[in-house]
Write a protein that holds these residues in place. Structure first.
Motif, short mmCIF file in Angstrom:
data_model
loop_
_atom_site.label_atom_id
_atom_site.label_comp_id
_atom_site.label_asym_id
_atom_site.label_seq_id
_atom_site.Cartn_x
_atom_site.Cartn_y
_atom_site.Cartn_z
N LYS A 34 0.91 -1.23 -0.10
CA LYS A 34 0.04 0.09 0.00
C LYS A 34 0.95 1.17 0.06
CE LYS A 34 -4.27 -1.96 2.15
NZ LYS A 34 -5.07 -1.85 3.39
N SER A 36 0.90 4.22 -2.99
CA SER A 36 0.47 5.72 -2.58
C SER A 36 1.31 6.56 -3.12
CB SER A 36 0.18 5.72 -1.09
OG SER A 36 1.54 5.58 -0.32
N LYS A 38 3.05 9.08 -5.59
CA LYS A 38 2.93 9.71 -6.60
C LYS A 38 4.43 9.97 -7.32
CE LYS A 38 -1.09 11.99 -4.93
NZ LYS A 38 -1.72 13.48 -4.81
#
Length: 308
Positions: free
Chosen positions: A195, A199, A201
């Motif tokens: 995760k 997450s 960017k």
């Protein structure tokens, strides 16, 4: 017609490492019909194999009821050869002229490819699979892709996700990797394990977890420039696809499971599997990472040297 039954593994990795046997027996008997039994996961790949005439998915059920279902499917036939890579008792009750049952070599620590194929055929048989043509649209076609597989089926052999991100950041600024992108692959069921990585960017990182079927992953890997991942079935699939393959190892045996082929590299830390798991209180059900000793800069150095 000579019917040959091959009872393969439930695991993707072992099914891939023994995949050359399908072609071996297809060539051994020119008029052969190959029936292949495998687990649900490898089924998604091997059902597209040209050298397999009939494929039987092996779905585990409660109380070992799956063995009875399999027995009913294969008992009422006469076989030329039965090849049982699972070493099951079911093979002894089948009508066959020849019967070969795999037994693990406890005397020597050799690679699974050699252990399985020499046991069955008397010689080394390289992993091989010929896939039927399917309609696969690769959205990354024409791009320089580094495929990253940051998960595995056992938590202790998963390199920390923050290490993967640090590796991607450091490797992307190297001249050899100019204009490369990084595509994350794996089953949807394992996406929760990364995760934190997902997450982030980063325009160079693309998440394709659960977006490809297994056979599509195989075809996708054939067009990649490099694969980096933990010891897993997808690592063996990458080596089978003949892409440059880097396997990261911790608690699993490098001797038995390193990626097979000339275009492969295996990297591990200082601690051996025995150092990591050799103590008497070790619990195989634990979820702790056992790859903390494998440092990012060391992996980076090895990959830069390997990727030419």
């Amino acid at each position: 017609m000579k019917r040959v039954l091959i009872i393969s593994s439930n695991r993707l990795g072992d099914a891939i490492l023994s995949s050359g046997l399908n072609n071996y027996f297809k060539e051994k008997y020119k008029d052969s019909q190959i029936t292949f039994v495998c687990g649900e996961i490898p089924y998604d790949l091997f059902r597209y194999c040209k050298n397999i005439d009939t494929i039987v998915p092996f779905k585990k059920r409660r109380y070992s009821f799956h063995w009875l279902i399999l027995f009913i499917k294969i008992f009422f036939k006469s076989w030329e050869e039965v090849i049982d890579l699972r070493g099951s008792i079911i093979s002894f009750f089948l009508f066959t002229k020849k019967r070969k049952i795999f037994r693990k070599n406890k005397q020597r620590s050799i690679h699974k490819v050699e252990e399985i194929t020499t046991n069955i055929t008397g010689k080394l048989v390289e992993p091989k699979i010929n896939i039927l043509k399917i309609n696969f649209k690769n959205k990354f076609r024409g791009k320089k892709v580094v495929c990253i597989c940051p998960t595995a089926n056992w938590a202790p052999k998963i390199w920390p996700e923050e290490n993967f991100h640090e590796l991607i950041k450091k490797i992307s600024i190297k001249s050899k990797f100019k204009n490369h992108i990084f595509v994350l692959i794996g089953p949807k069921s394992e996406e929760y394990k990364i995760k934190g990585l997902l997450s982030l960017k980063d325009k160079k990182i693309f998440n394709m977890f659960g977006k490809f079927s297994l056979v599509e992953i195989f075809l996708f890997l054939k067009e990649c420039k490099l694969f980096i991942g933990n010891d897993s079935g997808l690592m063996h699939l990458a080596a089978l696809a003949n892409v440059r393959t880097v396997g990261l190892f911790g608690p699993s045996s490098i001797e038995k499971y390193h990626p097979w082929g000339k275009k492969t590299l295996h990297i591990s830390g200082d601690k051996s599997p025995d150092d990591l798991m050799g103590h008497k209180n070790f619990d195989f059900k634990q979820e702790d990472c056992l790859m903390e000793d494998l440092k990012v800069d060391y992996v980076l150095k090895k990959i830069i040297k390997f990727y030419r």
